[in-house]
Design an enzyme around this catalytic site. Sequence first.
Site, PDB file in Angstrom:
ATOM      1  N   LYS A 183     -11.564 -11.493  -2.815  1.00 10.49           N
ATOM      2  CA  LYS A 183     -10.686 -11.293  -1.667  1.00 10.49           C
ATOM      3  C   LYS A 183     -11.386 -11.894  -0.447  1.00 10.49           C
ATOM      4  O   LYS A 183     -12.606 -11.743  -0.278  1.00 10.49           O
ATOM      5  CB  LYS A 183     -10.448  -9.789  -1.463  1.00 10.49           C
ATOM      6  CG  LYS A 183      -9.405  -9.461  -0.395  1.00 10.49           C
ATOM      7  CD  LYS A 183      -9.141  -7.951  -0.346  1.00 10.49           C
ATOM      8  CE  LYS A 183      -8.057  -7.594   0.652  1.00 10.49           C
ATOM      9  NZ  LYS A 183      -7.781  -6.141   0.673  1.00 10.49           N
ATOM     10  N   SER A 198      -2.956  -4.824   0.492  1.00  7.28           N
ATOM     11  CA  SER A 198      -3.344  -6.081   1.115  1.00  7.28           C
ATOM     12  C   SER A 198      -4.066  -7.034   0.167  1.00  7.28           C
ATOM     13  O   SER A 198      -4.212  -8.215   0.478  1.00  7.28           O
ATOM     14  CB  SER A 198      -4.257  -5.790   2.305  1.00  7.28           C
ATOM     15  OG  SER A 198      -5.492  -5.240   1.864  1.00  7.28           O
ATOM     16  N   SER A 256      -4.630  -0.630  -1.173  1.00  8.90           N
ATOM     17  CA  SER A 256      -4.610  -2.095  -1.225  1.00  8.90           C
ATOM     18  C   SER A 256      -5.130  -2.718  -2.515  1.00  8.90           C
ATOM     19  O   SER A 256      -5.026  -3.937  -2.688  1.00  8.90           O
ATOM     20  CB  SER A 256      -5.402  -2.673  -0.049  1.00  8.90           C
ATOM     21  OG  SER A 256      -4.666  -2.544   1.137  1.00  8.90           O
TER      22      SER A 256
END
Lengths: 95, 506, 482
Positions: free
Chosen positions: B99, B174, B198
Amino acid sequence: MAIDASGVKKVAKLARLSIDDDAVEVTAATISSILELVDSMQAVDTLGVEPLAHPLDAIQRLRPDQVTEENQREQLQGCAPAVEEGLFLVPRVIE
Amino acid sequence: MTALSPVEAEPLLYNTTSNRPNPMYDKTIAEQSRALASGEISSVELTQTYLDRIRLFDGDINSFITVTEALALEQAAAADQRRAAGDANAMTGIPVAHKDLFCTQGVKTSCGSKMLDNFIAPYESTVTGKFRDAGAVMLGKTNMDEFAMGSSNENSHYGPVKNPWDKSAIPGGSSGGSAAAVAAQLAAGATGTDTGGSIRQPASHCGITGMKPTYGRVSRWGMVAYASSLDQAGPMTRSAEDAAIMLNTMAGFDNQDSTCLDHEVPDYTATLNDSLEGLTIGLPKEYFAAGLDSEVEQQIRNAIAEYEKLGANVKEVSLPNARLCIPAYYVIAPAEASSNLSRFDGVRFGHRCEDPKDLMDLYIRSRSEGFGEEVKRRIIVGTYALSAGYYDAYYRKAQQIRRLIRDDFLNAFKECDVIMGPNAPTSAFDIGSMSNDPVAMYLSDIYTLSVNLAGLPGLSVPAGMANQRPVGLQIIGQHFDEARLLNIGHRFQQATDWHQKSPALV
Amino acid sequence: MQWETVIGLEIHVQLATKTKIFSGASTAFGAAPNTQACAVDLGLPGILPVVNEEAINMAIKFGLGIDADINKVNVFERKNYFYPDLPKGYQTTQLEKPIVGAGHVDITLADGSTKSIRIHHAHLEEDAGKSLHEDFHGMSGIDLNRAGTPLIEIVTEPDLRNAEEAVAFAKKLHSIVTTLGICDGDMSQGSMRFDVNVSVRPKGQQEFGTRTETKNLNSFKFMEAAILKEVERQIDLIEDGGTVIQETRLYNGDTGEARSMRSKEEANDYRYFPCPDLLPVIIDDSRLEKLKTEMPEMPDAKKARFIADFGLSDYDAEILSADQGTANYFEATVHASDDAKLSANWIMGELSRSLNQNSIAISASPVTADMLGGLIKRIKDNTISGKIAKEVFEVLWQGECSTADAVIEKKGLKQVTDTGAIEAMIDDVLANNTQQVENYRVAEEDKRGKMIGFFVGQCMKASKGKANPGMVNQILKQKLDG
């Protein structure tokens, strides 16, 4: 709790953000709806409840006082937008 | 990225054709690791396969912000050498994606924000450093909601990520880029972070396995902070077994993170096959109430029935303060974020406006230009909640409620071993359908937020389809009970094949 | 009208740790800009703080040194505001749960009386960086080497009533922190910085007047001058019918000018909240007990002991116990010389004059306590006179020799104590000054004492100062009066 346009502008300035004049009303309405959402907390009786900072109620670990960091100025300033003589440049600071 | 037309591509890159059933990219990390060990494939070949697939398919899905092709091939070659030298572990040579909020030395770390579009991290996060040291290959950095603020991955400076199962749907957020990349088999596994769901929610929406570990289990050093007291990194994979393998690498004490806990790290793969006989599953009545989509509920209930077949008992439990997780979270997270994001001021790194006329101008324009709408919104809410006269009514109150929520879980765990329920009220919604209504979007986090507030571990495993889109089962454990959650997830995956399904990409 | 001044101080004391409060970067003074600012100090994305144990210990020692309560549960909070020398956009500090609670510092006033000044609390926090205003094309340059240096901020109650008391307090505080070894006390490098809250009120009035805060005074002299100037300004203002407004002011020590700090006028809302990257620091009894055993003798106790053990005057004892370096030096000199009074005189006289002239700290004195002690010994045993001793001291100061004995030997300064030699010298002097001898002998008894000085002078001159002055006096008297 609702917040009006001037309230939003004031808070935004505190956070060093600007909001376009034509967007202020909409922003105030959105922020107000979020505040309304979070205000549901107020009905809860929390008298005597200790706030929870760490979910496992852990305590701070202490670090020995030993120098572990060497000079890395070149590397750390690699992404700096304005540097001169090793200093970060900003518009003149007036005290 | 130059898009390669599908017809020109090697057939082995497809999973739509059946000429090569179960190709290497369709295997789990566990399987790939064995193939690397036996010499069936090299890390360079495996890495190249993923790089090719990224080139082919990601132009559309948009799951990567940066693809580190040259670095990946270099790391793959090194991994092959390491394997040849007999110095390999389960992650050596496995291509993963990170990420884009983990700082990766020498590689852009954008957090999905214009603010950090020019930020080349000068240091490595503990998590990515551990993967690098284990010999894993970094394929690149995945797309995300800006500064991890969002549940749909629509809040990215680099554009929304599409759900590989249905490109009109959001992948969740997210960690939407990581979820989509794993679901589309553009990476064998990926790292994500979970502040309010997330990892679990996008894993659920993309039909993959995702785990948020106990707060303090994984170091936050080098992970750009959204809400410090809630953020936790975890693995996003195609199976619980893979999550165990990745967590073996990620977990552990780090003396650079004061909130990281010095607690023994077990071998998470060792107990995957333990029996579930006698396991007591708690179903919070508050999680099966109004608001839950009936198709989602059906899939969750089917999954629980499967557990009963595996020998588990089910009982109803109560989390009386469950509904308060939304207000508490949407005070604590924005408040911490408003302070965490003050460092983005255009002075030492990040976006700086052109020709600032004075200091105030430098701050206001740099920040207003650099941050997107949702980030600004949360900074304003958080600033307001902390401002004079409101601290007690908002932040302190929310932290008190946080204790009530945690204590609800501790009480529930007196009656059950784990808690199960949905991750989200619905399966993935359509891109754009909620973007004008932040409050509605916040409300969809109802089942995931409290796990972060209580610091508990949570696992999402694929459990079926609702409205033709994947649904995940959320399994919540007691602090540090990751091994048991992975065991429970793994046994389910031995009995079902939802996790083996993958979207058809064209 | 009679006015009364009310003063409260906030003092920032840089702790003498090797590293920053939240990072492993060095705190050494004087490095090239930003070479001691690591990723943590720069507030780069993703970095995290870890608390330096020594900073905690030093703050506790301060608390123990002023008889204060030590808070067992310590919470670090964030004070949020934007400023270029504040890299994270917040200062990590303490608000609700400071490490040091209420305590007191006792000061000695000019009339010899003591006054107890209450300390409200002292908290731990991180220092900011520095803005350099040299012209970088109209920009300022930011150096973050200082950012993250551990500070304790000490806040007094408004117990001080004039500039003199404020200075006495500041000096006493300096003495306490240097004795504790928690601060190097070097004010020229900003190791101690004073913020002065001043208000005036008609004598007898209970309520306080409106106060102003003058920030960042880094010498006792500037602090005194700034207070005097501000008191005068406020009284003039009120007497002219104006009112004092609460504001932050800046005093320029070089020009002696003071002005309002406009940039701080904007109402600030610091949005304090507990730092979520740090956990509560719990100070347990074992830590407290261990630190108690490490506590040095505090200045008040030391002063009392100097008076009791060495027979020093109150004044001498106060000066010699004021800082750890001087006190150590004094005790070592006494040990080497076995004469407290001479040691005190030499340290407060010749030595401190030379140190001041050359701006050298006593700990770095080229004449060590052992050297001075050796010198004093030779005065005591009459090897040299006090006057020659000053010559010897000068040679030692210049570094030509490392002991007084070596100087005496090398320069042939040994005092002449041989009666025969002195008699011969006196006979010569008397023979060469017959007129003066005549005058002496006819003079009144009470004038003779003064007149003998001439002959002593001649004799000392003849001996190049080496003749024992006591013997010269005695023999001269015999011969003249004879």
